[in-house]
Design a protein around this motif. Structure first.
Motif, PDB file in Angstrom:
ATOM      1  N   THR A  55       9.351  38.216   0.657  1.00  0.00           N
ATOM      2  CA  THR A  55       8.619  37.012   1.063  1.00  0.00           C
ATOM      3  C   THR A  55       9.219  36.349   2.300  1.00  0.00           C
ATOM      4  N   ASP A  56      10.019  37.109   3.041  1.00  0.00           N
ATOM      5  CA  ASP A  56      10.589  36.626   4.294  1.00  0.00           C
ATOM      6  C   ASP A  56      10.172  37.595   5.399  1.00  0.00           C
ATOM      7  N   ALA A  57       9.771  37.062   6.552  1.00  0.00           N
ATOM      8  CA  ALA A  57       9.330  37.927   7.647  1.00  0.00           C
ATOM      9  C   ALA A  57      10.396  38.936   8.042  1.00  0.00           C
ATOM     10  N   GLN A  58      11.649  38.556   7.867  1.00  0.00           N
ATOM     11  CA  GLN A  58      12.747  39.452   8.211  1.00  0.00           C
ATOM     12  C   GLN A  58      12.716  40.726   7.359  1.00  0.00           C
ATOM     13  N   ASP A  59      12.156  40.609   6.158  1.00  0.00           N
ATOM     14  CA  ASP A  59      12.059  41.777   5.272  1.00  0.00           C
ATOM     15  C   ASP A  59      11.151  42.853   5.858  1.00  0.00           C
TER      16      ASP A  59
END
Length: 426
Positions: A55-59
């Motif tokens: 749920t994080d764009a970095q993922d």
């Protein structure tokens, strides 16, 4: 094009991957667990991602490098992860997609996911659609009706199971709920036509087949296709169906749940002509698909086993709980004989009896929680074998008991193995 498919291990996701491969695309499949997918699809690169936690764009930034189009076929009908999978994860995905230069997002939603349908499934699906529309990416939303195929999953498995029941076919309410079903391969071909095509950017389509049927019609057609004879319907009042749905909610993975029932009643019919015109081809009809692919013995097994699978699971849970109760309150003499037969001190009888009962309770809980019936199957078999071996060693004459208390462990082992074979519905 390089296309990433989320939910690649699911019923729809697998067909989408195959269709994209056949069209010459480079496919990346995103799955929660690899299992045997790399062996089954050696042409596809798989990435293991728990979508509920991504749920994080970095993922997503590293995973999306070089990806031109994303097909999101991930979804859950119930459970605590629904909001994360339908809304939070896609929102993070879209942020990462913009940064990675992804050209298009295709979201496979559902025709019954509407604002006027009051379920957490419909609400989260609608929120996910709105998040995509507001993302700034080129998007296409596909909202199919009931999706069926040579195999089945979800709603079509339930319909097959209902059609396969002996004597009578249960019919929720009056059975007039409408569906315009589409074959999964036609849906997958629709995804291929939409993928990378600017004509379909920023559009919502409803993939449906050429004919609309009532639930009553579908059940009758599937029962005839399965070869189970004339359909005798038994109307089930909707209040009773809602009660069964609530029981399914409590069980967690029963064949019927409140969400599935509400989505069914909401209506799943669509405009056949509009979809055929938009996509440039007419999907096959249900009658043509059933005629082209006659039912096999495996189809009949699946239909017959659909409701037996949760019944077997419930019986195994009951078996272990009753075993625990009997061990705690009614097995003092039997435990003393086992302890004496093994040459153990008599003081060991109480901890042995309590310990085995607690183990039985733990196994019952594991059977409930193990949705794929993997670890619970191995542990149940190991425990039954251990109990049988220990009692046989301590009191071998028990095998001559006319009621067969130990001999009954043999069919119990087969029941556990059967549940292990059919318990995973993925």
């Amino acid at each position: 094009m390089r296309v990433m498919v989320l939910g690649a291990g699911g019923f729809i996701g697998r067909h989408v991957m195959v269709a994209l491969l056949a069209a010459g695309h480079d496919v990346v499949g995103v799955v929660r667990t690899m299992a045997d997918l790399p062996a089954a699809f050696p042409q596809i690169r798989f990435e293991q991602v728990d979508l509920a936690d991504a749920t994080d764009a970095q993922d997503w930034r590293a995973l999306l490098q070089g990806v031109d189009c994303v097909v999101n076929a991930a979804g859950v009908l119930r459970g605590r992860q629904m909001e994360a999978i339908h809304v939070a994860m896609p929102t993070a995905l879209y942020d990462g997609a913009i940064r990675a230069g992804v050209r298009q997002i295709i979201l496979i939603s559902a025709i019954s996911a509407r604002d006027d349908v009051y379920t957490d499934y419909a609400r989260s699906k609608c929120a996910g659609e709105e998040a995509l529309r507001a993302s700034g990416l080129a998007w296409t939303i596909l909202r199919p009706s009931l999706v069926y195929g040579d195999g089945s999953y979800g709603g079509t498995s339930l319909i097959r199971g209902m059609a396969g029941l002996p004597f009578v076919t249960p019919l929720p309410g009056d059975g007039r709920f409408a569906f315009t079903p589409i074959h999964v391969r036609d849906l997958a071909q629709g995804v291929v036509r939409v993928c990378g095509n600017p004509v379909f950017y920023d559009r919502t389509l409803e993939p449906v087949g050429p004919n609309t049927y009532s639930l009553r019609d579908l059940l009758g057609r599937y029962r005839a296709w399965l070869g189970f004879g004339r359909t005798r319907f038994l109307a089930i009042p909707m209040p009773l169906m809602r009660g069964l749905g609530r029981l399914g909610d409590v069980a967690g993975d029963g064949p019927i749940a409140t969400n599935s029932l509400v989505q069914l009643v909401a209506g799943n019919a669509g405009d056949s002509a509009a979809y055929a015109k938009a996509i440039g081809r007419r999907p096959r009809s249900l009658d043509d698909a059933l005629l082209a692919r006659p039912a096999q013995v495996q189809d009949r097994w699946h239909a017959r086993l659909f409701f037996l699978a949760p019944a077997i699971k419930a019986m195994l849970v009951l078996l272990w709980l009753v075993s625990a109760w009997l061990g705690l309150f009614h097995a003092q003499e039997e435990t003393q004989r086992v302890v004496a037969g093994l040459g153990m001190p008599q003081g060991a009888a109480l901890p042995l009896r309590v310990g085995s009962s607690l183990a039985d309770i733990a196994v019952a809980a594991l059977v409930v929680l193990d949705r794929r019936a993997r670890w619970s199957t191995m542990i149940q078999i190991a425990l039954v074998v251990a109990y049988t071996f220990t009692i046989s060693l301590a009191t071998p004459l028990v095998w001559l008991d006319p009621l067969g208390p130990l001999f009954k462990n043999l069919p119990i082992l087969l029941l556990i193995a059967t549940h292990g074979a059919i318990g995973d519905r993925r």
